[in-house]
Scaffold this motif. Structure first.
Motif, PDB file in Angstrom:
ATOM      1  N   ASN A  12       0.866  -1.172   0.000  1.00  0.00           N
ATOM      2  CA  ASN A  12       0.000   0.000   0.000  1.00  0.00           C
ATOM      3  C   ASN A  12       0.902   1.220   0.000  1.00  0.00           C
ATOM      4  OD1 ASN A  12      -2.325  -1.579   0.192  1.00  0.00           O
ATOM      5  ND2 ASN A  12      -2.217  -1.613   2.406  1.00  0.00           N
ATOM      6  N   ILE A  13       0.832   1.996  -1.066  1.00  0.00           N
ATOM      7  CA  ILE A  13       1.741   3.120  -1.260  1.00  0.00           C
ATOM      8  C   ILE A  13       0.946   4.421  -1.326  1.00  0.00           C
ATOM      9  CG2 ILE A  13       3.500   4.139  -2.756  1.00  0.00           C
ATOM     10  CD1 ILE A  13       4.150   1.286  -3.733  1.00  0.00           C
ATOM     11  N   ALA A  14       1.341   5.387  -0.503  1.00  0.00           N
ATOM     12  CA  ALA A  14       0.743   6.722  -0.511  1.00  0.00           C
ATOM     13  C   ALA A  14       1.645   7.647  -1.316  1.00  0.00           C
ATOM     14  CB  ALA A  14       0.582   7.236   0.912  1.00  0.00           C
ATOM     15  N   VAL A  15       1.037   8.526  -2.094  1.00  0.00           N
ATOM     16  CA  VAL A  15       1.769   9.468  -2.938  1.00  0.00           C
ATOM     17  C   VAL A  15       1.389  10.888  -2.537  1.00  0.00           C
ATOM     18  CG1 VAL A  15       2.120  10.305  -5.299  1.00  0.00           C
ATOM     19  CG2 VAL A  15       1.912   7.841  -4.871  1.00  0.00           C
ATOM     20  N   LEU A  16       2.408  11.693  -2.292  1.00  0.00           N
ATOM     21  CA  LEU A  16       2.210  13.105  -1.975  1.00  0.00           C
ATOM     22  C   LEU A  16       2.935  13.951  -3.009  1.00  0.00           C
ATOM     23  CD1 LEU A  16       1.479  15.599  -0.266  1.00  0.00           C
ATOM     24  CD2 LEU A  16       3.519  15.118   1.116  1.00  0.00           C
ATOM     25  N   THR A  17       2.217  14.877  -3.626  1.00  0.00           N
ATOM     26  CA  THR A  17       2.824  15.892  -4.476  1.00  0.00           C
ATOM     27  C   THR A  17       2.880  17.182  -3.668  1.00  0.00           C
ATOM     28  OG1 THR A  17       1.998  14.896  -6.510  1.00  0.00           O
ATOM     29  CG2 THR A  17       2.600  17.234  -6.606  1.00  0.00           C
ATOM     30  N   ASP A  56       2.563  21.215   7.407  1.00  0.00           N
ATOM     31  CA  ASP A  56       1.486  20.447   6.776  1.00  0.00           C
ATOM     32  C   ASP A  56       2.027  19.138   6.201  1.00  0.00           C
ATOM     33  OD1 ASP A  56      -0.359  22.409   7.413  1.00  0.00           O
ATOM     34  OD2 ASP A  56      -0.315  23.331   5.407  1.00  0.00           O
ATOM     35  N   ILE A  57       3.197  19.203   5.572  1.00  0.00           N
ATOM     36  CA  ILE A  57       3.834  18.000   5.028  1.00  0.00           C
ATOM     37  C   ILE A  57       4.122  17.023   6.162  1.00  0.00           C
ATOM     38  CG2 ILE A  57       5.912  17.095   3.899  1.00  0.00           C
ATOM     39  CD1 ILE A  57       6.061  19.889   2.450  1.00  0.00           C
ATOM     40  N   ARG A  58       4.733  17.529   7.220  1.00  0.00           N
ATOM     41  CA  ARG A  58       5.107  16.683   8.358  1.00  0.00           C
ATOM     42  C   ARG A  58       3.869  16.037   8.984  1.00  0.00           C
ATOM     43  NH1 ARG A  58       9.191  19.708  12.045  1.00  0.00           N
ATOM     44  NH2 ARG A  58      10.493  19.480  10.196  1.00  0.00           N
ATOM     45  N   ALA A  59       2.783  16.771   9.095  1.00  0.00           N
ATOM     46  CA  ALA A  59       1.561  16.220   9.692  1.00  0.00           C
ATOM     47  C   ALA A  59       0.999  15.073   8.859  1.00  0.00           C
ATOM     48  CB  ALA A  59       0.515  17.326   9.862  1.00  0.00           C
ATOM     49  N   LEU A  60       0.929  15.264   7.541  1.00  0.00           N
ATOM     50  CA  LEU A  60       0.401  14.213   6.678  1.00  0.00           C
ATOM     51  C   LEU A  60       1.307  12.991   6.682  1.00  0.00           C
ATOM     52  CD1 LEU A  60      -1.659  13.164   4.641  1.00  0.00           C
ATOM     53  CD2 LEU A  60      -0.312  14.282   2.843  1.00  0.00           C
ATOM     54  N   ILE A  61       2.606  13.197   6.538  1.00  0.00           N
ATOM     55  CA  ILE A  61       3.537  12.070   6.521  1.00  0.00           C
ATOM     56  C   ILE A  61       3.490  11.335   7.859  1.00  0.00           C
ATOM     57  CG2 ILE A  61       5.958  11.382   6.254  1.00  0.00           C
ATOM     58  CD1 ILE A  61       4.471  12.435   3.685  1.00  0.00           C
ATOM     59  N   SER A  62       3.381  12.057   8.955  1.00  0.00           N
ATOM     60  CA  SER A  62       3.263  11.425  10.278  1.00  0.00           C
ATOM     61  C   SER A  62       2.036  10.531  10.353  1.00  0.00           C
ATOM     62  CB  SER A  62       3.191  12.487  11.379  1.00  0.00           C
ATOM     63  OG  SER A  62       4.400  13.187  11.476  1.00  0.00           O
ATOM     64  N   ARG A  63       0.925  11.012   9.794  1.00  0.00           N
ATOM     65  CA  ARG A  63      -0.302  10.199   9.786  1.00  0.00           C
ATOM     66  C   ARG A  63      -0.090   8.916   8.998  1.00  0.00           C
ATOM     67  NH1 ARG A  63      -4.632   9.743   6.359  1.00  0.00           N
ATOM     68  NH2 ARG A  63      -4.264  11.688   5.220  1.00  0.00           N
ATOM     69  N   TRP A  64       0.546   9.040   7.827  1.00  0.00           N
ATOM     70  CA  TRP A  64       0.790   7.853   7.002  1.00  0.00           C
ATOM     71  C   TRP A  64       1.756   6.892   7.679  1.00  0.00           C
ATOM     72  CZ3 TRP A  64       1.403  10.777   1.716  1.00  0.00           C
ATOM     73  CH2 TRP A  64       0.130  11.012   1.168  1.00  0.00           C
ATOM     74  N   ASP A  85      10.969  25.432  -0.751  1.00  0.00           N
ATOM     75  CA  ASP A  85      11.239  23.996  -0.868  1.00  0.00           C
ATOM     76  C   ASP A  85      11.661  23.433   0.483  1.00  0.00           C
ATOM     77  OD1 ASP A  85      10.716  23.728  -3.645  1.00  0.00           O
ATOM     78  OD2 ASP A  85      12.673  24.580  -4.103  1.00  0.00           O
ATOM     79  N   THR A  86      10.722  22.765   1.162  1.00  0.00           N
ATOM     80  CA  THR A  86      10.989  22.314   2.530  1.00  0.00           C
ATOM     81  C   THR A  86      10.763  20.816   2.742  1.00  0.00           C
ATOM     82  OG1 THR A  86       8.723  22.805   3.228  1.00  0.00           O
ATOM     83  CG2 THR A  86      10.370  24.572   3.481  1.00  0.00           C
ATOM     84  N   THR A  87      10.567  20.056   1.677  1.00  0.00           N
ATOM     85  CA  THR A  87      10.263  18.640   1.858  1.00  0.00           C
ATOM     86  C   THR A  87      11.341  17.899   2.652  1.00  0.00           C
ATOM     87  OG1 THR A  87       8.843  18.581  -0.096  1.00  0.00           O
ATOM     88  CG2 THR A  87       9.707  16.478   0.675  1.00  0.00           C
ATOM     89  N   PRO A  88      12.635  18.015   2.308  1.00  0.00           N
ATOM     90  CA  PRO A  88      13.633  17.289   3.106  1.00  0.00           C
ATOM     91  C   PRO A  88      13.634  17.692   4.582  1.00  0.00           C
ATOM     92  CG  PRO A  88      14.585  17.987   1.024  1.00  0.00           C
ATOM     93  CD  PRO A  88      13.248  18.670   1.147  1.00  0.00           C
ATOM     94  N   GLU A  89      13.456  18.973   4.854  1.00  0.00           N
ATOM     95  CA  GLU A  89      13.416  19.436   6.241  1.00  0.00           C
ATOM     96  C   GLU A  89      12.173  18.938   6.969  1.00  0.00           C
ATOM     97  OE1 GLU A  89      16.220  21.699   3.981  1.00  0.00           O
ATOM     98  OE2 GLU A  89      14.088  21.409   3.597  1.00  0.00           O
ATOM     99  N   ALA A  90      11.082  18.787   6.244  1.00  0.00           N
ATOM    100  CA  ALA A  90       9.849  18.271   6.848  1.00  0.00           C
ATOM    101  C   ALA A  90       9.970  16.793   7.172  1.00  0.00           C
ATOM    102  CB  ALA A  90       8.664  18.500   5.903  1.00  0.00           C
TER     103      ALA A  90
END
Length: 171
Positions: A12-17, A56-64, A85-90
């Protein structure tokens, strides 16, 4: 590699853009990842587009990561050098283990395509709560490179001598 002695394990794979400008109609990178993972026999757990906001990124990824229904998270976008651009930091603080080789191999493969421009790639991977998390650049080409060059094999239990499936909660 021989696949005869091991069964395929659909994940089961989740995808975030991550994008301040894309929507479902213009998200070719997320669409590519969904087509690639489902074409390989995996299941789409969820697909989300979020604006580039670290929390927001961190919250969603934490849920997953906390969900027993998600074994893999693939994120596209937000890996550049602009202030937004904050994805790596999140993502990095959420990881229990960093998969250093993922970013290294991604840059190696990309070097063949883009030359020294690959030095600006902040692709990264890791494990958190027995969930694999991968961050790819936002271009569809980068997603294609990441999937075809690394993830398709490493998310296949039949790939030998090792793959990430053995480290994930799959049952």
């Amino acid at each position: 590699m021989s696949h005869a002695d091991t069964a395929f394990v659909p994940l089961n794979i989740a995808v975030l853009t991550v994008s301040d400008t894309r929507n479902e109609d213009t998200d070719s990178s997320g669409r590519y990842l969904v087509e690639a993972l489902t074409g390989a026999g995996h299941r789409l757990a969820e697909k989300v587009i979020l604006k580039d906001d670290k929390y927001d990124i961190r919250a969603l990824i934490s849920r997953w990561i906390a969900s027993k229904e998600v074994q893999v998270v693939i994120i596209t976008g937000g890996t550049g050098f602009t202030g937004r651009d904050t994805t790596p930091e999140a993502v990095a603080p959420l990881l229990d283990t960093h998969i250093d080789g993922f970013g290294e191999l991604f840059r190696h493969i990309t070097y063949q395509e883009l030359g020294t421009s690959t030095v600006q790639s902040r692709a990264l991977g890791g494990l958190a709560n027995r969930t694999a998390v991968f961050c790819l650049p936002g271009s569809t080409g980068a997603c294609r490179t990441g999937w075809n060059g690394i993830l398709a094999e490493q998310l296949d239990a039949r790939h030998k001598p090792c793959n990430f499936v053995q480290h994930l909660v799959t049952a």
